[in-house]
Write an enzyme that holds these catalytic residues in place. Structure first.
Site, PDB file in Angstrom:
ATOM      1  N   HIS A  29       0.856  -1.190   0.000  1.00 25.17           N
ATOM      2  CA  HIS A  29       0.000   0.000   0.000  1.00 25.17           C
ATOM      3  C   HIS A  29       0.900   1.250   0.000  1.00 25.17           C
ATOM      4  O   HIS A  29       1.308   1.724   1.059  1.00 25.17           O
ATOM      5  CB  HIS A  29      -0.886   0.024   1.243  1.00 25.17           C
ATOM      6  CG  HIS A  29      -1.725  -1.208   1.409  1.00 25.17           C
ATOM      7  ND1 HIS A  29      -3.061  -1.247   1.086  1.00 25.17           N
ATOM      8  CD2 HIS A  29      -1.409  -2.444   1.858  1.00 25.17           C
ATOM      9  CE1 HIS A  29      -3.536  -2.451   1.332  1.00 25.17           C
ATOM     10  NE2 HIS A  29      -2.551  -3.193   1.802  1.00 25.17           N
ATOM     11  N   GLY A 130      -2.178  -4.377  12.220  1.00 25.99           N
ATOM     12  CA  GLY A 130      -2.674  -4.921  10.961  1.00 25.99           C
ATOM     13  C   GLY A 130      -4.180  -4.999  11.021  1.00 25.99           C
ATOM     14  O   GLY A 130      -4.871  -4.356  10.227  1.00 25.99           O
ATOM     15  N   ASP A 171      -9.065   5.775   8.440  1.00 25.09           N
ATOM     16  CA  ASP A 171     -10.523   5.634   8.460  1.00 25.09           C
ATOM     17  C   ASP A 171     -10.950   4.267   8.984  1.00 25.09           C
ATOM     18  O   ASP A 171     -11.954   4.151   9.699  1.00 25.09           O
ATOM     19  CB  ASP A 171     -11.089   5.845   7.047  1.00 25.09           C
ATOM     20  CG  ASP A 171     -10.990   7.295   6.606  1.00 25.09           C
ATOM     21  OD1 ASP A 171     -11.549   8.156   7.299  1.00 25.09           O
ATOM     22  OD2 ASP A 171     -10.351   7.561   5.572  1.00 25.09           O
ATOM     23  N   ASN A 201      -8.315  10.616   4.965  1.00 19.19           N
ATOM     24  CA  ASN A 201      -8.128  10.669   3.508  1.00 19.19           C
ATOM     25  C   ASN A 201      -9.365  10.234   2.722  1.00 19.19           C
ATOM     26  O   ASN A 201      -9.321  10.173   1.495  1.00 19.19           O
ATOM     27  CB  ASN A 201      -6.912   9.829   3.087  1.00 19.19           C
ATOM     28  CG  ASN A 201      -7.025   8.371   3.484  1.00 19.19           C
ATOM     29  OD1 ASN A 201      -8.088   7.768   3.366  1.00 19.19           O
ATOM     30  ND2 ASN A 201      -5.929   7.799   3.955  1.00 19.19           N
ATOM     31  N   HIS A 277      -3.805   3.284  -2.913  1.00 19.87           N
ATOM     32  CA  HIS A 277      -3.991   2.749  -1.562  1.00 19.87           C
ATOM     33  C   HIS A 277      -3.521   1.313  -1.472  1.00 19.87           C
ATOM     34  O   HIS A 277      -2.847   0.925  -0.525  1.00 19.87           O
ATOM     35  CB  HIS A 277      -5.467   2.822  -1.172  1.00 19.87           C
ATOM     36  CG  HIS A 277      -5.769   2.176   0.138  1.00 19.87           C
ATOM     37  ND1 HIS A 277      -5.450   2.758   1.337  1.00 19.87           N
ATOM     38  CD2 HIS A 277      -6.344   0.985   0.443  1.00 19.87           C
ATOM     39  CE1 HIS A 277      -5.829   1.965   2.316  1.00 19.87           C
ATOM     40  NE2 HIS A 277      -6.368   0.878   1.805  1.00 19.87           N
ATOM     41  N   ARG A 373     -13.729 -19.721  40.422  1.00 15.61           N
ATOM     42  CA  ARG A 373     -13.602 -18.262  40.489  1.00 15.61           C
ATOM     43  C   ARG A 373     -13.304 -17.785  41.908  1.00 15.61           C
ATOM     44  O   ARG A 373     -12.627 -16.782  42.106  1.00 15.61           O
ATOM     45  CB  ARG A 373     -14.867 -17.593  39.955  1.00 15.61           C
ATOM     46  CG  ARG A 373     -16.152 -17.953  40.703  1.00 15.61           C
ATOM     47  CD  ARG A 373     -17.352 -17.204  40.170  1.00 15.61           C
ATOM     48  NE  ARG A 373     -18.576 -17.586  40.862  1.00 15.61           N
ATOM     49  CZ  ARG A 373     -19.732 -16.950  40.728  1.00 15.61           C
ATOM     50  NH1 ARG A 373     -19.824 -15.906  39.933  1.00 15.61           N
ATOM     51  NH2 ARG A 373     -20.799 -17.363  41.380  1.00 15.61           N
ATOM     52  N   GLU A 429     -15.232  -5.793  26.125  1.00 13.27           N
ATOM     53  CA  GLU A 429     -14.304  -6.932  26.118  1.00 13.27           C
ATOM     54  C   GLU A 429     -13.214  -6.795  25.062  1.00 13.27           C
ATOM     55  O   GLU A 429     -12.061  -7.164  25.301  1.00 13.27           O
ATOM     56  CB  GLU A 429     -15.071  -8.246  25.878  1.00 13.27           C
ATOM     57  CG  GLU A 429     -15.990  -8.654  27.006  1.00 13.27           C
ATOM     58  CD  GLU A 429     -17.395  -8.100  26.842  1.00 13.27           C
ATOM     59  OE1 GLU A 429     -18.285  -8.538  27.593  1.00 13.27           O
ATOM     60  OE2 GLU A 429     -17.602  -7.239  25.950  1.00 13.27           O
ATOM     61  N   HIS A 490     -25.129 -18.271  27.089  1.00 16.04           N
ATOM     62  CA  HIS A 490     -24.133 -18.081  28.135  1.00 16.04           C
ATOM     63  C   HIS A 490     -23.342 -19.358  28.433  1.00 16.04           C
ATOM     64  O   HIS A 490     -22.578 -19.396  29.399  1.00 16.04           O
ATOM     65  CB  HIS A 490     -24.807 -17.593  29.424  1.00 16.04           C
ATOM     66  CG  HIS A 490     -25.140 -16.133  29.407  1.00 16.04           C
ATOM     67  ND1 HIS A 490     -25.924 -15.573  28.435  1.00 16.04           N
ATOM     68  CD2 HIS A 490     -24.781 -15.117  30.235  1.00 16.04           C
ATOM     69  CE1 HIS A 490     -26.052 -14.273  28.674  1.00 16.04           C
ATOM     70  NE2 HIS A 490     -25.363 -13.972  29.746  1.00 16.04           N
TER      71      HIS A 490
END
Length: 690
Positions: A29, A130, A171, A201, A277, A373, A429, A490
């Site tokens: 690019h 990326g 963008d 741009n 681009h 937990r 998250e 869930h």
């Protein structure tokens, strides 16, 4: 090139290196690199505090290229500034991080100029980018880290940490939701050490942004509590310089600098912006472009010596001076604040402090048991007191994940209290995953938490943790069907298989409270691997370790938990997490009925696969063909351990909404059923006399 000033000569060197590299690779690019060359030149050579001789100096400014497809900007600037390579042991090696030959081999195997910025692969790259939006989101973690470090370590007369974070984005980064999540939190935390520079741009791969993106970005960021500056000319380096200085003087708000640019600026055929681009320009366009720059049309990869000297006199001299002053200051600091200086040095090398595991709990046998937990909460509160730079939080689920640090003085990270230990990510998250990556890149030891099912939202960032080899900890609770009544939305089914498939990611699913302790003990010693800790919501029996094997076997990924009283086993039961106690029940029944049974606890496939073959064969003898794996999740992958003659008690469908006991019955996670499977298996095996 007679008469061209050094600023423009340097900018055009960046542009032509980018053009030539993309053309030679026939891939890449060039347009964004051409358009943003003035910005990157100004930022690096006039503003950033960075020493090319020591690109890991702790108080350097950070540069993040979030629109990573424009990586030639970074390879050009690292080469022109003479940035040096650093090895894995944090020793400067002396050679250039990116050579001109690397640039000639842009996007080729082994080149230090890959298609996108790769952390660990190229010195001077602060974060792998990326996937659009990840870079800017990660930069928020970097900014939080700097505030935390400054709060803990800066003393009167000793400003050890006061660096800034600059992130360039486009963008695509503005459209991706992860950027919005992170920007919202950055504004809430008043991160005035953070500057995003938005290349406005109006162009993406499909064409003009008018087809999909017409929002008022400036107004959006004003609503996030950001300071917003707008520059109309991407080539006006004085305007760019003054905007960057305005950022440095802004207090209490992060800064967004919007720069209006044209893809492929300087190319005579600027109508074809989409091509610039995402594709090479082609020989004819390159000749015309170089002619417009006043550049020798037939020269390739030309770097005038005046440009190297100009960067050496700019960022080279300024960065070296800043680093020397900091090193002298730190030498005095080390004398005055021995303990704090030692912490900083340990952090930089990802070492743990002496006594880091002091006081970890040992849980007594208890058939009622404790949820994963809950035992995790106990361990986490001990570790956070022993390891000052262990910080983290949850995506609005702290009370449910049990990740809140509750010991006196733990505190919350807020704009007014940047030195707390509890970071509240909100229901974000995806940004949480990127932010903990940023914290880790800054050498803190972070954790992020949510329900296991919602790891889907953080998955891109989790993958990047593994790609960058960052020792991030993901604490994922509600691991199977324990959240029964909430139903299949869930109840994670495919998630264990999915995360086990990520290279370099270590996953633990411990089966009782003491396995949780040992999982943490193993995780904390990982210096270059992220870990996922998958924990139960419901209580799990705490096994009697005088009767069964010690939980220290967790460190080897899998171990023989319970064995036949005599001889070799006839059948092996393999389980993880909440199904460990189920496997033990089945084992006790089989032993009572004189069937030689073995239980293998396998909390981590990844760690087990790293063990010597001799150990793996001892745990899972090849001669024993009767094997049953038990896990409340997709059966995918278990065939490697049970073989052709084995059986997997797992999930072939999504779950359902019902109390846990009903679900266990409905989906076959009951000891009586598994005993029947074991007996049938033994009776049907060839050569079996039963």
């Amino acid at each position: 090139m007679t008469g061209i000033n050094l600023d423009l000569l340097s900018i055009n060197t960046i542009r032509t290196l980018s053009i030539d590299a993309v053309e030679q690779a026939n891939s890449g690019h060039p347009g964004t690199a051409m358009a943003l060359a003035p910005l990157v030149y100004t930022l690096w050579n006039r503003v950033m505090r960075f020493d090319p001789e020591d690109p890991i100096w702790p108080n350097r400014d950070r540069f993040v290229l979030s629109n990573g497809h424009a990586s030639m900007l970074l390879w050009s600037i690292l080469h022109l500034t003479g940035t040096r390579a650093v090895n894995a042991d944090y020793e400067q090696l002396g050679q250039l991080s990116v050579t001109l030959d690397d640039i000639r081999r842009f996007r080729q195997f082994g080149s230090k100029a890959p298609g996108h910025p790769e952390y660990h692969w190229v010195s001077g790259v602060e974060v792998t980018t990326g996937p659009l939006g990840q870079g800017i989101a990660t930069s928020v973690g970097m900014a939080i880290a700097e505030k935390w470090l400054a709060n803990r370590y800066n003393k009167s007369g000793f400003k050890i940490f006061d660096y800034n974070i600059y992130a360039v984005c486009g963008d695509g980064c503005m459209m991706e939701g992860v950027g919005s999540e992170a920007a919202s939190l950055a504004g809430h935390l008043a991160l005035d050490n953070l500057c995003w520079i938005y290349d406005n741009n109006h162009m993406t791969i499909e064409g003009s942004t008018a087809i999909a993106f017409t929002e008022d970005v400036a107004t959006r960021f004003h609503s996030y509590r950001w300071n917003v500056l707008h520059l109309k000319d991407a080539n006006d380096i004085e305007q760019i310089y003054h905007a960057l200085k305005a950022f440095q003087e802004t207090e209490g708000r992060p800064t967004l600098i919007i720069i209006d640019s044209h893809i492929g600026y300087g190319s005579p055929n600027r109508q074809d912006t989409a091509k610039a681009h995402g594709e090479p320009l082609g020989p004819d366009e390159i000749r015309l472009t170089k002619r417009a720059y006043g550049w020798p049309e037939n020269e390739q990869f030309l770097v005038p010596e005046e440009v190297r000297a100009h960067f050496a006199a700019g960022i080279g001299a300024r960065g070296a001076s800043a680093r020397r002053k900091w090193m002298d200051l730190f030498a005095e600091y080390r004398v005055r604040y021995v303990k704090l200086a030692t912490e900083i040095e340990q952090m930089q090398r990802r070492y743990l402090p002496e006594g880091w595991d002091r006081g970890l709990p040992v849980f007594p046998a208890d058939m009622t048991g404790m949820a994963g937990r809950d035992s995790s909460a106990r361990v986490l509160n001990v570790l956070a007191q022993n390891i000052p730079w262990l910080i983290g939080g949850s995506a609005d689920l702290g009370p449910s994940n049990k990740t809140l640090l509750t010991y006196p003085g733990a505190g919350d990270i807020q704009a007014e209290t940047p030195g707390g230990k509890n970071l509240h990510f909100g229901i974000r998250e995806h940004a949480m995953g990127a932010i903990v990556n940023g914290l880790s890149l800054s050498k803190l030891r972070p954790y992020g938490a949510t329900f296991f099912i919602f790891s889907d939202y953080a998955r891109p960032a989790i993958r990047l943790s593994a790609l960058m080899e960052l020792p991030v900890i993901y604490i994922l609770t509600h691991d199977a069907m324990g959240d029964g009544e909430d139903g299949p939305t869930h109840q994670p089914v495919e998630h264990l298989a999915s995360l086990r498939a990520v290279p370099g990611l270590t996953l633990f699913r411990p089966g009782d409270a003491n396995e949780v302790v040992e999982a943490y003990r193993a995780i904390m010693q990982l210096r270059h691997r992220p870990a996922v800790l998958v924990l139960s919501r419901q209580p799990l029996p705490t096994l009697n370790r005088e009767k069964y094997a010690p939980a220290s076997g967790v460190s080897r990924g899998a171990y023989v938990l319970a064995d036949t009283p005599d001889g070799e086993p006839e059948i092996i039961l393999i389980a993880t997490g909440s199904e460990i106690s189920l496997a033990v029940q089945v084992h006790e029944t089989l032993v009572f009925e004189h069937i030689r049974s073995r239980v293998v606890s396998m909390p981590s496939w990844d760690i087990f696969e790293q063990q010597p073959q001799e150990y793996r064969d001892r745990v899972l003898p090849t001669a024993v063909k009767a094997r049953i794996a038990i896990e409340q999740a997709s059966t995918f992958g278990w065939e490697r351990y049970v073989g052709d003659n084995g059986h997997v008690v797992g999930m072939q469908t999504f779950g359902a909404s019902a109390p846990l006991k009903e679900l266990q019955k409905e989906f076959g996670f009951e000891p009586e059923r598994i005993v029947r499977i074991a007996k049938n298996m033994l009776g049907n095996l060839p050569g079996n006399n039963r």
